[in-house]
Design an enzyme around this catalytic site. Sequence first.
Site, PDB file in Angstrom:
ATOM      1  N   GLY A   1       4.374 -23.284  16.068  1.00 23.12           N
ATOM      2  CA  GLY A   1       5.495 -24.175  16.317  1.00 23.12           C
ATOM      3  C   GLY A   1       6.774 -23.629  15.738  1.00 23.12           C
ATOM      4  O   GLY A   1       7.595 -23.026  16.435  1.00 23.12           O
ATOM      5  N   SER A   2       6.944 -23.793  14.426  1.00 23.38           N
ATOM      6  CA  SER A   2       8.218 -23.388  13.825  1.00 23.38           C
ATOM      7  C   SER A   2       8.456 -21.890  13.939  1.00 23.38           C
ATOM      8  O   SER A   2       9.603 -21.467  14.131  1.00 23.38           O
ATOM      9  CB  SER A   2       8.292 -23.852  12.374  1.00 23.38           C
TER      10      SER A   2
ATOM     11  N   ASP B   1      -4.349 -23.608  14.275  1.00 17.42           N
ATOM     12  CA  ASP B   1      -3.127 -24.405  14.427  1.00 17.42           C
ATOM     13  C   ASP B   1      -2.632 -24.807  13.048  1.00 17.42           C
ATOM     14  O   ASP B   1      -3.341 -25.506  12.311  1.00 17.42           O
ATOM     15  CB  ASP B   1      -3.450 -25.650  15.271  1.00 17.42           C
ATOM     16  N   GLY B   2      -1.394 -24.363  12.733  1.00 12.96           N
ATOM     17  CA  GLY B   2      -0.765 -24.753  11.483  1.00 12.96           C
ATOM     18  C   GLY B   2      -0.374 -23.553  10.639  1.00 12.96           C
ATOM     19  O   GLY B   2      -1.232 -22.795  10.199  1.00 12.96           O
ATOM     20  N   GLY B   3       0.927 -23.359  10.486  1.00  9.32           N
ATOM     21  CA  GLY B   3       1.416 -22.282   9.632  1.00  9.32           C
ATOM     22  C   GLY B   3       1.207 -20.888  10.202  1.00  9.32           C
ATOM     23  O   GLY B   3       1.217 -19.910   9.453  1.00  9.32           O
TER      24      GLY B   3
ATOM     25  N   MET C   1       0.420 -37.702  18.644  1.00 10.74           N
ATOM     26  CA  MET C   1       0.067 -38.371  17.375  1.00 10.74           C
ATOM     27  C   MET C   1       0.322 -39.867  17.503  1.00 10.74           C
ATOM     28  O   MET C   1       1.313 -40.278  18.105  1.00 10.74           O
ATOM     29  CB  MET C   1       0.927 -37.819  16.237  1.00 10.74           C
TER      30      MET C   1
ATOM     31  N   MET D   1      -4.142 -36.007  18.335  1.00  7.11           N
ATOM     32  CA  MET D   1      -4.397 -36.455  16.957  1.00  7.11           C
ATOM     33  C   MET D   1      -4.314 -37.972  16.973  1.00  7.11           C
ATOM     34  O   MET D   1      -3.361 -38.580  16.465  1.00  7.11           O
ATOM     35  CB  MET D   1      -3.370 -35.817  16.011  1.00  7.11           C
TER      36      MET D   1
ATOM     37  N   MET E   1      -8.155 -26.438  12.231  1.00  7.73           N
ATOM     38  CA  MET E   1      -6.814 -26.748  11.704  1.00  7.73           C
ATOM     39  C   MET E   1      -6.582 -25.960  10.415  1.00  7.73           C
ATOM     40  O   MET E   1      -7.405 -25.992   9.496  1.00  7.73           O
ATOM     41  CB  MET E   1      -6.679 -28.250  11.408  1.00  7.73           C
TER      42      MET E   1
ATOM     43  N   GLY F   1      -0.429 -33.461  11.273  1.00 10.46           N
ATOM     44  CA  GLY F   1       0.591 -34.504  11.188  1.00 10.46           C
ATOM     45  C   GLY F   1       2.008 -33.983  11.273  1.00 10.46           C
ATOM     46  O   GLY F   1       2.875 -34.655  11.822  1.00 10.46           O
ATOM     47  N   PHE F   2       2.227 -32.785  10.732  1.00 10.44           N
ATOM     48  CA  PHE F   2       3.603 -32.291  10.678  1.00 10.44           C
ATOM     49  C   PHE F   2       3.656 -30.788  10.920  1.00 10.44           C
ATOM     50  O   PHE F   2       2.731 -30.062  10.516  1.00 10.44           O
ATOM     51  CB  PHE F   2       4.227 -32.614   9.312  1.00 10.44           C
ATOM     52  N   GLY F   3       4.748 -30.341  11.534  1.00 11.70           N
ATOM     53  CA  GLY F   3       4.982 -28.915  11.693  1.00 11.70           C
ATOM     54  C   GLY F   3       5.607 -28.344  10.426  1.00 11.70           C
ATOM     55  O   GLY F   3       5.973 -29.088   9.507  1.00 11.70           O
ATOM     56  N   GLY F   4       5.686 -27.035  10.373  1.00  7.70           N
ATOM     57  CA  GLY F   4       6.409 -26.382   9.293  1.00  7.70           C
ATOM     58  C   GLY F   4       5.681 -26.307   7.961  1.00  7.70           C
ATOM     59  O   GLY F   4       6.294 -26.008   6.938  1.00  7.70           O
TER      60      GLY F   4
ATOM     61  N   HIS G   1      -3.150 -31.473  22.254  1.00 11.01           N
ATOM     62  CA  HIS G   1      -3.860 -31.648  20.988  1.00 11.01           C
ATOM     63  C   HIS G   1      -3.729 -33.115  20.595  1.00 11.01           C
ATOM     64  O   HIS G   1      -2.668 -33.542  20.130  1.00 11.01           O
ATOM     65  CB  HIS G   1      -3.235 -30.709  19.930  1.00 11.01           C
TER      66      HIS G   1
ATOM     67  N   SER H   1       3.926 -24.616  20.035  1.00 11.98           N
ATOM     68  CA  SER H   1       3.969 -26.063  19.871  1.00 11.98           C
ATOM     69  C   SER H   1       5.410 -26.554  19.914  1.00 11.98           C
ATOM     70  O   SER H   1       6.278 -26.044  19.200  1.00 11.98           O
ATOM     71  CB  SER H   1       3.347 -26.457  18.533  1.00 11.98           C
TER      72      SER H   1
ATOM     73  N   ASP I   1       1.522 -31.868  20.920  1.00 14.07           N
ATOM     74  CA  ASP I   1       0.914 -32.596  19.806  1.00 14.07           C
ATOM     75  C   ASP I   1       1.099 -34.096  19.982  1.00 14.07           C
ATOM     76  O   ASP I   1       2.193 -34.624  19.761  1.00 14.07           O
ATOM     77  CB  ASP I   1       1.546 -32.140  18.486  1.00 14.07           C
TER      78      ASP I   1
ATOM     79  N   HIS J   1       1.727 -26.067  23.778  1.00 11.93           N
ATOM     80  CA  HIS J   1       0.890 -26.938  22.942  1.00 11.93           C
ATOM     81  C   HIS J   1       1.617 -28.257  22.715  1.00 11.93           C
ATOM     82  O   HIS J   1       2.734 -28.283  22.189  1.00 11.93           O
ATOM     83  CB  HIS J   1       0.634 -26.217  21.622  1.00 11.93           C
TER      84      HIS J   1
HETATM   85  C1  DX5 Z   1       0.334 -30.139  13.174  1.00 13.19           C
HETATM   86  C2  DX5 Z   1       0.332 -29.773  14.631  1.00 13.19           C
HETATM   87  C3  DX5 Z   1       0.740 -28.385  14.893  1.00 13.19           C
HETATM   88  C4  DX5 Z   1       2.159 -28.059  14.495  1.00 13.19           C
HETATM   89  C5  DX5 Z   1       2.224 -26.613  14.172  1.00 13.19           C
HETATM   90  O1  DX5 Z   1      -0.316 -31.341  12.987  1.00 13.19           O
HETATM   91  O2  DX5 Z   1      -0.975 -29.934  15.163  1.00 13.19           O
HETATM   92  O3  DX5 Z   1       0.524 -28.032  16.252  1.00 13.19           O
HETATM   93  O4  DX5 Z   1       3.093 -28.310  15.484  1.00 13.19           O
HETATM   94  O5  DX5 Z   1       3.482 -26.328  13.665  1.00 13.19           O
HETATM   95  P1  DX5 Z   1       3.726 -25.049  12.751  1.00 13.19           P
HETATM   96  O6  DX5 Z   1       3.393 -23.832  13.577  1.00 13.19           O
HETATM   97  O7  DX5 Z   1       5.144 -25.143  12.396  1.00 13.19           O
HETATM   98  O8  DX5 Z   1       2.795 -25.168  11.569  1.00 13.19           O
HETATM   99 ZN    ZN Z   2      -1.337 -29.055  17.181  1.00 14.96          ZN
END
Ligand code: DX5
Ligand code: ZN
Length: 222
Positions: free
Chosen positions: A196-197, A174-176, A36, A67, A136, A141-144, A65, A8, A34, A32
């Site tokens: 992502g991160s 997706d997420g963490g 939003m 959102m 999910m 909404g947010f990465g990391g 993706h 991502s 995102d 990927h």
């Molecule tokens: C969150 C996004 C994810 C996000 C994942 O709403 O849909 O795709 O970028 O980031 P990490 O891997 O850092 O959780």
């Molecule tokens: Zn995503």
Amino acid sequence: MGMQISPSILNVDLSRLADEVERIAAVADWVHLDVMDNHFVPNLTFGLPVVESLLRHVDTPADCHLMIDDPGRWAPGYAEAGAGSVTFHVEAARSPVQVAKDIRAAGARVGIAMKPGTPIDAISDVVRHVDMILVMTVEPGFGGQSFMETMLPKVRQARRIADASDADIWVQVDGGIGPGTIEQAAAAGADVFVAGSAVFRAADPALMVEQLRAEAENAARP
Ligand code: DX5
Ligand code: ZN
């Protein structure tokens, strides 16, 4: 299909988007994206014009993706722009089956996504029309953010639904996702991993993609 990694770009330098994608292009299965809208989720990223521009410069298949509210209005446009996969949220769609059909008609694979609080039953009508189920593993909404282990039973449920289908349905998380958590998700039955991160904060993002895929393959081995 083996284990697939979809990095991502949510937290990269967006002024250099094509260059950032280039860092993982040789090894990633997807990129990927995102999208939003600050309505469906409390954050705003980019929309169709940015995705269209990016797709003119990169060859890596796009895993969009969405959102966003009202995916019926916007989702087919991402497929028409050349995205390989377009995922929308079941909570956001008035007629999920119609949205899925429209994405397919426009030439992309279809994904159906659920927020953590949404039960798997919410997708039972649309699942016959999709190619991927996105569970999910953070609040979108947010990465990391930290991986929610409490979502592992839902990943297992999604895997059972995918296996019971005649179609080849993928299960995405997706997420963490990173070293460690990817093993848990793979053991529960996921086969497409958004990271992502973990990828873009690594010293060598491409190497991290390879490492994550190897961990997923090991964890899924019976
Ligand atoms: C969150 C996004 C994810 C996000 C994942 O709403 O849909 O795709 O970028 O980031 P990490 O891997 O850092 O959780
Ligand atoms: Zn995503």
